[in-house]
Design an enzyme around this catalytic site. Structure first.
Site, mmCIF file in Angstrom:
data_model
loop_
_atom_site.group_PDB
_atom_site.id
_atom_site.type_symbol
_atom_site.label_atom_id
_atom_site.label_comp_id
_atom_site.label_asym_id
_atom_site.label_seq_id
_atom_site.Cartn_x
_atom_site.Cartn_y
_atom_site.Cartn_z
ATOM 1 N N GLU A 174 11.227 -51.066 -0.917
ATOM 2 C CA GLU A 174 10.417 -50.102 -1.672
ATOM 3 C C GLU A 174 8.998 -50.616 -1.893
ATOM 4 O OE1 GLU A 174 12.664 -49.025 -5.177
ATOM 5 O OE2 GLU A 174 13.876 -47.617 -4.036
ATOM 6 N N GLU A 376 19.490 -46.499 0.877
ATOM 7 C CA GLU A 376 19.865 -46.446 -0.548
ATOM 8 C C GLU A 376 20.008 -45.004 -0.982
ATOM 9 O OE1 GLU A 376 17.752 -48.518 -3.646
ATOM 10 O OE2 GLU A 376 17.293 -50.177 -2.288
HETATM 11 C C1 BG6 Z 1 15.969 -48.807 -5.941
HETATM 12 C C2 BG6 Z 1 15.991 -50.286 -5.760
HETATM 13 O O1 BG6 Z 1 14.798 -48.491 -6.592
HETATM 14 O O2 BG6 Z 1 16.894 -48.207 -6.744
HETATM 15 C C3 BG6 Z 1 17.238 -50.976 -6.247
HETATM 16 O O3 BG6 Z 1 15.705 -50.661 -4.440
HETATM 17 C C4 BG6 Z 1 17.718 -50.303 -7.500
HETATM 18 O O4 BG6 Z 1 16.982 -52.337 -6.383
HETATM 19 C C5 BG6 Z 1 18.062 -48.859 -7.166
HETATM 20 O O5 BG6 Z 1 18.775 -50.941 -8.124
HETATM 21 C C6 BG6 Z 1 18.626 -48.077 -8.316
HETATM 22 O O6 BG6 Z 1 17.796 -48.212 -9.414
HETATM 23 P P1 BG6 Z 1 18.350 -48.680 -10.813
HETATM 24 O O7 BG6 Z 1 17.153 -48.910 -11.618
HETATM 25 O O8 BG6 Z 1 19.179 -47.568 -11.297
HETATM 26 O O9 BG6 Z 1 19.105 -49.926 -10.563
#
Ligand code: BG6
Length: 477
Positions: A174, A376
């Site tokens: 990201e 993701e």
């Molecule tokens: C993304 C990141 O922004 O979202 C992860 O690459 C992160 O590291 C994931 O964990 C989910 O976000 P969060 O804040 O709910 O853990």
């Protein structure tokens, strides 16, 4: 349907799950200085480790010691890909050592061997919000050009060392998060000497964009290194994609969404896929009084260091408006935009928008025409461990099912989609809030926010569901 060799798996990040933060020679990384927080109370970053505070990354879910058990669970679901990252400070504890920390290399070596045992391909992020804290102390992180060479040296070290074991690399997770005010969660600069809540870190645009430029150069140098030395390996960029819709069809809102999509969602990948800064960047820099130091050599490196494939995260979309009155009257989401009146929102203020995924994949593919991997996607929620140790997470199944359906639509639309790794396939520490309570996994981990829990792993209902999805290559949802 999805291609025959479609990659199905899950994603993780070293700093959110390994634990063992100071074991076997590892140095402290940025996240090791971050306390826990919650949806309501932001996590803190502290300049010194404060013994009265809880730092969730110090234990994580102890993947460092439990990797065999965890990889066996991933294999049981049928993963053929496993997204993970290497913690830079495990290899170069302060970022500046002459020789790497052998124990750190040995750990990842064992992990890659374990994955190979099950024919699971690793896809490895070189920096997933990870930087040795010593580099923040000394150089204010990426604000200093010197860090480019240190990162490139670290990257070449692991790429060479694992040359026989890793074929898919991603540079920065990201990377574009640094262009947003909440980029401080993962900050690349602005943090030197700071102790306080993450959402109050002073945001200096000049510094942030210069630091981002240094990251883009570092990433391009690594891409060039791979292409010159390992023609059979592939390297990708990784972007946070929060699609921004115009709140209304008023052209003021449409132009605002175009502007924000460019700066937040497209800016970094335009550089990484095309090899040069996009035409719209100059006006943005001028209007924000940003004067970047970009040398002719930098331009050459960017040109020579483009990526082979595009990867991104997708969790949500939001709306934007160029009209102050409309903005004041609308409900904000948690991602610097507005909630969408047509869609539901999660307990953490993230707008749930599966169709937005189809739209986004189409937009990306139309723009770049290179293969895409969705690395993701997932649903952070409060889970309940029942007395019989089951977890009934139908809400998570519903979220993922709806998104896979839209991935399928996008493939029918012509998108070349290589694979899918759901976020946090096993419960890990949340990046934005530093809590365990925001769970994404197919596997429940008994670790709670007060530090209690024996780290046992339990399969959720979604575990069995995802196994069937993979078995049927996405047909059985
Ligand atoms: C993304 C990141 O922004 O979202 C992860 O690459 C992160 O590291 C994931 O964990 C989910 O976000 P969060 O804040 O709910 O853990």
């Amino acid at each position: 349907m999805f291609r025959k060799d479609f990659y199905w798996g899950g994603a993780t990040a070293a700093n959110q799950f390994e634990g063992a933060w100071d074991a076997d020679g590892k140095g402290a990384s940025l996240t090791d200085h971050c306390t826990n927080g919650s949806a309501k109370n932001p996590k803190w970053i502290t300049e010194k480790i404060d013994e009265d505070k809880w730092y969730p990354s110090h234990v994580g879910i102890d993947f460092y010691h439990k990797y065999k058990e965890d990889i066996a669970l991933a294999a049981e679901m049928g993963f053929n890909i496993f997204r993970m990252s290497i913690n830079w400070s495990r290899i170069f504890p302060t970022g500046e050592e002459e020789t790497p920390n052998q124990a750190g290399l040995d750990f990842y070596d064992k992990v890659f061997d374990e994955l190979a045992k099950y024919n699971i391909e690793p896809i490895v992020t070189l920096s997933h919000f990870e930087i040795p804290y010593a580099l923040i102390d000394k150089y204010n992180g990426w604000a200093d050009r010197k860090v480019i060479d240190l990162f490139v040296n670290y990257s070449k070290t692991v790429i060479d060392y694992f040359a026989d074991k890793v074929n898919l690399w991603l540079t920065f997770n990201e990377i574009n998060a640094a262009s947003m005010q909440n980029g401080v969660t993962v900050s690349v600069s602005n943090l030197q000497g700071y102790t306080g809540p993450m959402d109050k870190v002073p945001f200096n645009k000049q510094l942030s964009y210069q630091s981002l430029h240094h990251q883009l150069i570092g990433a391009a140098e690594v891409a060039k290194y791979i292409h010159n030395n390992y023609p059979n390996k592939k390297i990708g960029c990784m972007n946070l994609f929060i699609t921004k819709y115009p709140l209304t069809c008023d052209p003021v809102d449409v132009l605002e969404s175009q502007k924000q999509n460019r700066i937040v969602n497209w800016f970094c990948s335009d550089v990484q896929v095309r090899g040069y800064y996009p035409s719209y960047a100059q006006r943005f820099f001028d209007e924000n009084n940003i004067k970047l130091n970009i040398t002719d050599q930098d331009k050459q490196i960017l040109k020579e260091g483009i990526v082979d494939f595009y990867t991104h995260s997708y969790y949500c979309s939001n709306c934007v408006t160029g009209d102050d009155k409309r903005r004041a009257e609308s409900k904000p989401d948690a991602n610097f935009g507005l909630a969408n009146p047509h869609l539901k929102i999660s307990d953490w203020g993230w707008v749930i928008d599966p169709k937005g995924l189809r739209y986004t994949l189409n937009e990306i593919y139309d723009r770049y025409q290179i293969p895409i991997m969705l690395v993701e996607n997932g649903f952070g929620a409060y889970d309940k461990l029942e007395a019989d140790k089951t977890i009934h997470d139908d809400y998570r199944i519903e979220y993922l099912k709806a998104h896979i359906e839209q991935m399928h639509e996008a493939v029918k639309d012509g998108v070349d989609l290589l694979g899918y790794t759901t976020w946090g396939w096993i419960d890990i520490v949340s990046a934005s809030t530093g809590e365990m309570a925001k769970r994404y996994g197919f596997v429940y981990v008994d670790k709670q926010d007060d530090g209690t829990g024996d780290l046992s792993r339990y399969k959720k209902d979604s575990f069995y569901w995802y196994k069937k999805v993979i078995e049927s290559n996405g047909k059985c949802l």
